[in-house]
Design a protein around this motif. Structure first.
Motif, PDB file in Angstrom:
ATOM      1  N   LEU A 241       0.748  -1.270   0.123  1.00 35.04           N
ATOM      2  CA  LEU A 241       0.008  -0.195  -0.105  1.00 35.04           C
ATOM      3  C   LEU A 241       0.476   1.540   0.169  1.00 35.04           C
ATOM      4  O   LEU A 241       0.635   1.969  -1.344  1.00 35.04           O
ATOM      5  CB  LEU A 241      -0.687  -0.228   1.286  1.00 35.04           C
ATOM      6  CG  LEU A 241      -1.720   1.323   1.381  1.00 35.04           C
ATOM      7  CD1 LEU A 241      -2.319   1.382   0.555  1.00 35.04           C
ATOM      8  CD2 LEU A 241      -2.445   1.471   2.930  1.00 35.04           C
ATOM      9  N   ALA A 242       2.294   1.324   1.268  1.00 36.00           N
ATOM     10  CA  ALA A 242       2.683   2.268   1.149  1.00 36.00           C
ATOM     11  C   ALA A 242       3.487   2.933  -0.559  1.00 36.00           C
ATOM     12  O   ALA A 242       3.520   3.407  -1.196  1.00 36.00           O
ATOM     13  CB  ALA A 242       3.665   2.029   2.425  1.00 36.00           C
ATOM     14  N   SER A 243       3.631   1.222  -1.073  1.00 34.02           N
ATOM     15  CA  SER A 243       4.630   1.654  -2.449  1.00 34.02           C
ATOM     16  C   SER A 243       4.024   2.362  -3.335  1.00 34.02           C
ATOM     17  O   SER A 243       4.331   3.327  -4.291  1.00 34.02           O
ATOM     18  CB  SER A 243       5.167   0.543  -2.509  1.00 34.02           C
ATOM     19  OG  SER A 243       4.199  -0.123  -3.214  1.00 34.02           O
ATOM     20  N   GLY A 244       2.425   1.587  -3.548  1.00 29.70           N
ATOM     21  CA  GLY A 244       1.159   2.448  -4.809  1.00 29.70           C
ATOM     22  C   GLY A 244       1.487   4.042  -4.408  1.00 29.70           C
ATOM     23  O   GLY A 244       1.092   4.689  -5.258  1.00 29.70           O
TER      24      GLY A 244
ATOM     25  N   CYS B 204      -1.261  -2.243  -3.232  1.00 31.15           N
ATOM     26  CA  CYS B 204      -0.138  -1.382  -3.794  1.00 31.15           C
ATOM     27  C   CYS B 204      -1.061  -0.648  -5.581  1.00 31.15           C
ATOM     28  O   CYS B 204      -0.679   0.458  -5.562  1.00 31.15           O
ATOM     29  CB  CYS B 204       0.545  -2.463  -4.514  1.00 31.15           C
ATOM     30  SG  CYS B 204       2.037  -0.821  -6.116  1.00 31.15           S
ATOM     31  N   ALA B 205      -1.544  -1.559  -6.130  1.00 25.72           N
ATOM     32  CA  ALA B 205      -2.955  -1.269  -7.149  1.00 25.72           C
ATOM     33  C   ALA B 205      -3.872  -0.053  -6.191  1.00 25.72           C
ATOM     34  O   ALA B 205      -3.754   0.953  -6.968  1.00 25.72           O
ATOM     35  CB  ALA B 205      -3.336  -1.961  -7.836  1.00 25.72           C
ATOM     36  N   LEU B 206      -4.236  -0.178  -5.541  1.00 29.67           N
ATOM     37  CA  LEU B 206      -5.676   0.545  -4.859  1.00 29.67           C
ATOM     38  C   LEU B 206      -4.753   1.958  -4.298  1.00 29.67           C
ATOM     39  O   LEU B 206      -5.114   2.170  -3.933  1.00 29.67           O
ATOM     40  CB  LEU B 206      -6.166   0.045  -3.495  1.00 29.67           C
ATOM     41  CG  LEU B 206      -7.032  -1.623  -4.241  1.00 29.67           C
ATOM     42  CD1 LEU B 206      -7.250  -1.995  -2.901  1.00 29.67           C
ATOM     43  CD2 LEU B 206      -7.971  -0.964  -4.673  1.00 29.67           C
ATOM     44  N   GLY B 207      -3.587   1.715  -3.748  1.00 28.58           N
ATOM     45  CA  GLY B 207      -2.545   2.705  -3.285  1.00 28.58           C
ATOM     46  C   GLY B 207      -2.457   3.525  -4.443  1.00 28.58           C
ATOM     47  O   GLY B 207      -3.109   4.750  -3.891  1.00 28.58           O
ATOM     48  N   MET B 208      -1.835   3.298  -6.019  1.00 31.27           N
ATOM     49  CA  MET B 208      -1.784   3.733  -6.643  1.00 31.27           C
ATOM     50  C   MET B 208      -2.947   4.517  -7.257  1.00 31.27           C
ATOM     51  O   MET B 208      -2.916   6.302  -7.680  1.00 31.27           O
ATOM     52  CB  MET B 208      -1.235   3.116  -8.006  1.00 31.27           C
ATOM     53  CG  MET B 208       0.289   2.523  -7.917  1.00 31.27           C
ATOM     54  SD  MET B 208       0.547   1.254  -9.078  1.00 31.27           S
ATOM     55  CE  MET B 208       0.683   2.787 -10.469  1.00 31.27           C
ATOM     56  N   LEU B 209      -3.922   3.828  -7.156  1.00 29.00           N
ATOM     57  CA  LEU B 209      -5.152   4.303  -7.713  1.00 29.00           C
ATOM     58  C   LEU B 209      -6.062   6.047  -6.660  1.00 29.00           C
ATOM     59  O   LEU B 209      -6.118   6.965  -6.690  1.00 29.00           O
ATOM     60  CB  LEU B 209      -6.821   3.981  -7.489  1.00 29.00           C
ATOM     61  CG  LEU B 209      -6.337   2.369  -9.257  1.00 29.00           C
ATOM     62  CD1 LEU B 209      -7.655   1.508  -8.685  1.00 29.00           C
ATOM     63  CD2 LEU B 209      -6.754   3.469 -10.236  1.00 29.00           C
ATOM     64  N   ALA B 210      -5.577   5.493  -5.267  1.00 27.14           N
ATOM     65  CA  ALA B 210      -5.782   6.469  -3.758  1.00 27.14           C
ATOM     66  C   ALA B 210      -4.832   7.754  -4.348  1.00 27.14           C
ATOM     67  O   ALA B 210      -5.585   9.033  -4.287  1.00 27.14           O
ATOM     68  CB  ALA B 210      -5.673   5.800  -2.831  1.00 27.14           C
ATOM     69  N   ALA B 211      -3.316   7.505  -4.860  1.00 25.90           N
ATOM     70  CA  ALA B 211      -3.186   8.800  -4.544  1.00 25.90           C
ATOM     71  C   ALA B 211      -3.452   9.463  -5.925  1.00 25.90           C
ATOM     72  O   ALA B 211      -3.522  10.697  -5.880  1.00 25.90           O
ATOM     73  CB  ALA B 211      -1.507   8.357  -5.093  1.00 25.90           C
ATOM     74  N   LEU B 212      -4.212   8.961  -7.163  1.00 28.53           N
ATOM     75  CA  LEU B 212      -4.826   9.639  -8.439  1.00 28.53           C
ATOM     76  C   LEU B 212      -5.216  10.258  -8.143  1.00 28.53           C
ATOM     77  O   LEU B 212      -5.256  11.648  -8.799  1.00 28.53           O
ATOM     78  CB  LEU B 212      -4.297   8.450  -9.211  1.00 28.53           C
ATOM     79  CG  LEU B 212      -5.113   8.639 -10.789  1.00 28.53           C
ATOM     80  CD1 LEU B 212      -4.123   9.547 -11.505  1.00 28.53           C
ATOM     81  CD2 LEU B 212      -5.513   7.581 -11.966  1.00 28.53           C
ATOM     82  N   TYR B 213      -6.453  10.194  -7.273  1.00 25.42           N
ATOM     83  CA  TYR B 213      -7.665  10.786  -7.189  1.00 25.42           C
ATOM     84  C   TYR B 213      -7.659  11.859  -6.379  1.00 25.42           C
ATOM     85  O   TYR B 213      -8.620  12.386  -6.267  1.00 25.42           O
ATOM     86  CB  TYR B 213      -8.925   9.809  -6.294  1.00 25.42           C
ATOM     87  CG  TYR B 213      -9.575   9.069  -7.623  1.00 25.42           C
ATOM     88  CD1 TYR B 213     -10.619  10.202  -8.448  1.00 25.42           C
ATOM     89  CD2 TYR B 213      -9.171   7.867  -8.830  1.00 25.42           C
ATOM     90  CE1 TYR B 213     -11.032   9.156  -9.692  1.00 25.42           C
ATOM     91  CE2 TYR B 213      -9.571   7.740  -9.346  1.00 25.42           C
ATOM     92  CZ  TYR B 213     -10.753   8.039 -10.289  1.00 25.42           C
ATOM     93  OH  TYR B 213     -11.365   7.428 -10.919  1.00 25.42           O
TER      94      TYR B 213
ATOM     95  N   LEU C  49      -2.104 -10.276  -1.751  1.00 25.86           N
ATOM     96  CA  LEU C  49      -2.573  -8.674  -1.090  1.00 25.86           C
ATOM     97  C   LEU C  49      -1.899  -7.518  -1.198  1.00 25.86           C
ATOM     98  O   LEU C  49      -3.241  -7.173  -1.487  1.00 25.86           O
ATOM     99  CB  LEU C  49      -2.583  -9.230   0.282  1.00 25.86           C
ATOM    100  CG  LEU C  49      -4.035  -7.817   1.252  1.00 25.86           C
ATOM    101  CD1 LEU C  49      -5.310  -7.517   1.119  1.00 25.86           C
ATOM    102  CD2 LEU C  49      -3.954  -8.939   3.141  1.00 25.86           C
ATOM    103  N   ALA C  50      -0.604  -7.784  -1.182  1.00 23.70           N
ATOM    104  CA  ALA C  50       0.447  -6.505  -1.130  1.00 23.70           C
ATOM    105  C   ALA C  50       0.018  -5.815  -2.572  1.00 23.70           C
ATOM    106  O   ALA C  50      -0.002  -4.590  -2.913  1.00 23.70           O
ATOM    107  CB  ALA C  50       1.623  -7.066  -0.433  1.00 23.70           C
ATOM    108  N   VAL C  51       0.021  -6.939  -3.586  1.00 25.82           N
ATOM    109  CA  VAL C  51       0.133  -6.293  -4.644  1.00 25.82           C
ATOM    110  C   VAL C  51      -1.445  -5.234  -5.274  1.00 25.82           C
ATOM    111  O   VAL C  51      -1.238  -4.539  -5.338  1.00 25.82           O
ATOM    112  CB  VAL C  51       0.465  -7.585  -5.517  1.00 25.82           C
ATOM    113  CG1 VAL C  51       0.458  -6.684  -7.568  1.00 25.82           C
ATOM    114  CG2 VAL C  51       1.511  -7.826  -5.566  1.00 25.82           C
ATOM    115  N   ALA C  52      -2.043  -6.171  -4.915  1.00 24.49           N
ATOM    116  CA  ALA C  52      -3.822  -5.369  -4.905  1.00 24.49           C
ATOM    117  C   ALA C  52      -3.599  -3.989  -4.077  1.00 24.49           C
ATOM    118  O   ALA C  52      -4.143  -2.949  -4.633  1.00 24.49           O
ATOM    119  CB  ALA C  52      -4.612  -6.482  -4.271  1.00 24.49           C
TER     120      ALA C  52
END
Length: 466
Positions: free
Chosen positions: A98-101, A203-212, A198-201
């Motif tokens: 999550l943090a990396s995403g 990470c993707a959610l973290g990228m989307l959260a940062a995007l929005y 779960l970590a990869v999922a």
């Protein structure tokens, strides 16, 4: 047996294997616990129910002894939970994902939406490669006949054994972690794979959260640039990905208009944020969460049905002393001449390793390069342990020595042991260099047999005394 029961049995095994003399559990305590467990279990049943009787006996005995061990050494209670390495991996990987995403998306494009964002495109391609690898791995597993703990579990067994370095608790911890990870290897790997998915999922959610989140404070600047791609090639890529994931369609005109970002509008920012959110959820988040759930289900199922290696001399010795089946130890010398003194020493080693009721069945030596067609018949009411006897001074060869061990394992239908007899070899070594040379030869044999699931035991002169 379930996870808690297997853990308890292996903890008691580790205490008894590592303790000096009666430092933790006295001989009287161990004998009393064994006798009570045997009485509660009743008589040894038929062969069909022998496995259940054996597991029940081990669990009852461990349940009686473990509180006594903790009372004598309170720090042993720290070993009941997962090793620190396992806790770090199981909980740390999702948090790190999550943090990396969040961090990667902020760092790559603080205020922009790059239509071909390196971070997002690499996330898609990486997951595609992982899915293909998982598919290939599943197909290989379906056709494979190999058994035993997978290599990640064997590596973790080595690392887990390093948890405690000093004192009695350290030795107990090393024994237990090695046995536990080798016993529960498949379940451990499934748990770690679940944490990784779960970590990869996340990470993707973290990228989307940062995007929005960026859209709350900045108006997106949408565009793309490439030295090697033109608008038609990029449109083909986007259309293909969109078709696979069900994302909104994009036209070639939109791609051409956004090249360079000059003609982009505010509405384009919302459109492309939604497009990438749709793709990441469909391509990464949903499949990875499904894989994490499947891995968790696999781990749960395996941890409920753990099987301890009852051919281990520790268990064989206990069962023979408490109403279990006696063991016939079938020793197969390979390219090694045995004398009457050898046979006497082997009998003593068999009794020491497998209990007083164990008997030796010494076969005729197998000549170098020869193979076996069958093993001798087993007497009723007894269990067999096959042992391949090599001379420590011989040089191990994969085509002969290792191949013979594999053949014995196939004929026995169980894990054999390999004993390395150093009596002849050590007699020709100078006293000062003897220990180092013996250790060097033993390491050579262990390395050669590393690909075969066997226990290797160095049969020294002190072990073979009658």
């Amino acid at each position: 047996m379930n996870e808690q029961q297997a853990r308890l049995v292996l903890l008691v095994k580790a205490v008894e294997s590592a303790q000096p003399s009666d430092a933790v559990l006295s001989t009287a305590q161990r004998d009393a616990a064994g006798a009570q467990a045997q009485a509660d279990n009743g008589r040894l049943p038929s062969d069909a129910q022998r496995a259940a009787w054996t597991e029940s006996f081990m669990v009852r005995r461990a349940q009686a002894l473990w509180p006594l061990a903790v009372r004598a050494q309170p720090r042993l209670e720290l070993l009941q939970g997962d090793a620190w390495l396992m806790r770090v991996l199981r909980w740390g990987l999702p948090v790190l994902g999550l943090a990396s995403g969040l961090g990667v998306e902020w760092w790559v494009s603080p205020r922009d939406i790059d239509v071909i964002s390196p971070a997002l495109v690499l996330m898609l391609l990486w997951n595609l490669l992982v899915y293909l690898w998982l598919l290939g791995h599943a197909l290989r597993q379906m056709s494979s006949t190999r058994r035993g703990a997978p290599w990640p579990a064997r590596a973790l067994a080595w690392l887990g054994g390093r948890r405690w370095r000093l004192g009695l608790v350290g030795k107990v911890g090393a024994h237990f972690q090695r046995d536990w990870l080798l016993t529960s290897g498949a379940g451990v790997v499934h748990r770690l794979m679940g944490a990784l998915h779960l970590a990869v999922a996340l990470c993707a959610l973290g990228m989307l959260a940062a995007l929005y989140a960026k859209g709350l404070f900045h108006e997106f600047r949408v565009g793309w640039e490439s030295q090697w791609l033109d608008a038609s090639q990029l449109h083909t890529f986007m259309a293909t990905v969109g078709a696979w994931t069900g994302a909104p369609a994009v036209s070639l005109e939109d791609i051409q208009r956004l090249q360079g970002g000059v003609a982009a509008t505010k509405a384009d920012g919302s459109v492309w944020a939604l497009w990438w959110a749709h793709v990441l959820v469909a391509w990464v988040v949903v499949p990875r969460l499904a894989l994490a759930a499947w891995a968790g289900l696999q781990a749960w199922g395996r941890m409920r049905r753990l099987r301890l290696d009852m051919t281990d001399p520790y268990f064989v010795h206990l069962l023979a002393d408490h109403g279990g089946p006696a063991t016939t130890v079938l020793v197969l010398p390979y390219s090694l001449h045995t004398t009457a003194a050898h046979e006497a020493g082997l009998r003593a080693a068999v009794r020491s390793r497998f209990g007083a009721a164990a008997t030796l069945q010494l076969c005729a030596p197998v000549a170098y390069g020869e193979t076996l067609s069958a093993l001798p018949a087993l007497a009723p009411g007894r269990q067999r342990q096959a042992v391949v006897l090599f001379g420590l001074g011989a040089t191990p060869e994969a085509e002969t020595h290792v191949a013979f061990v594999r053949q014995v394992a196939a004929l026995a239908g169980a894990q054999p042991e390999v004993w390395l007899d150093s009596s002849t070899f050590s007699a020709h070594l100078p006293q000062g260099a003897r220990a180092a040379r013996l250790a060097e030869r033993e390491a050579l044999w262990r390395d050669a047999l590393g690909t075969v699931p066997v226990r290797v035991w160095h049969l020294e002169q002190s072990d073979a005394k009658a």
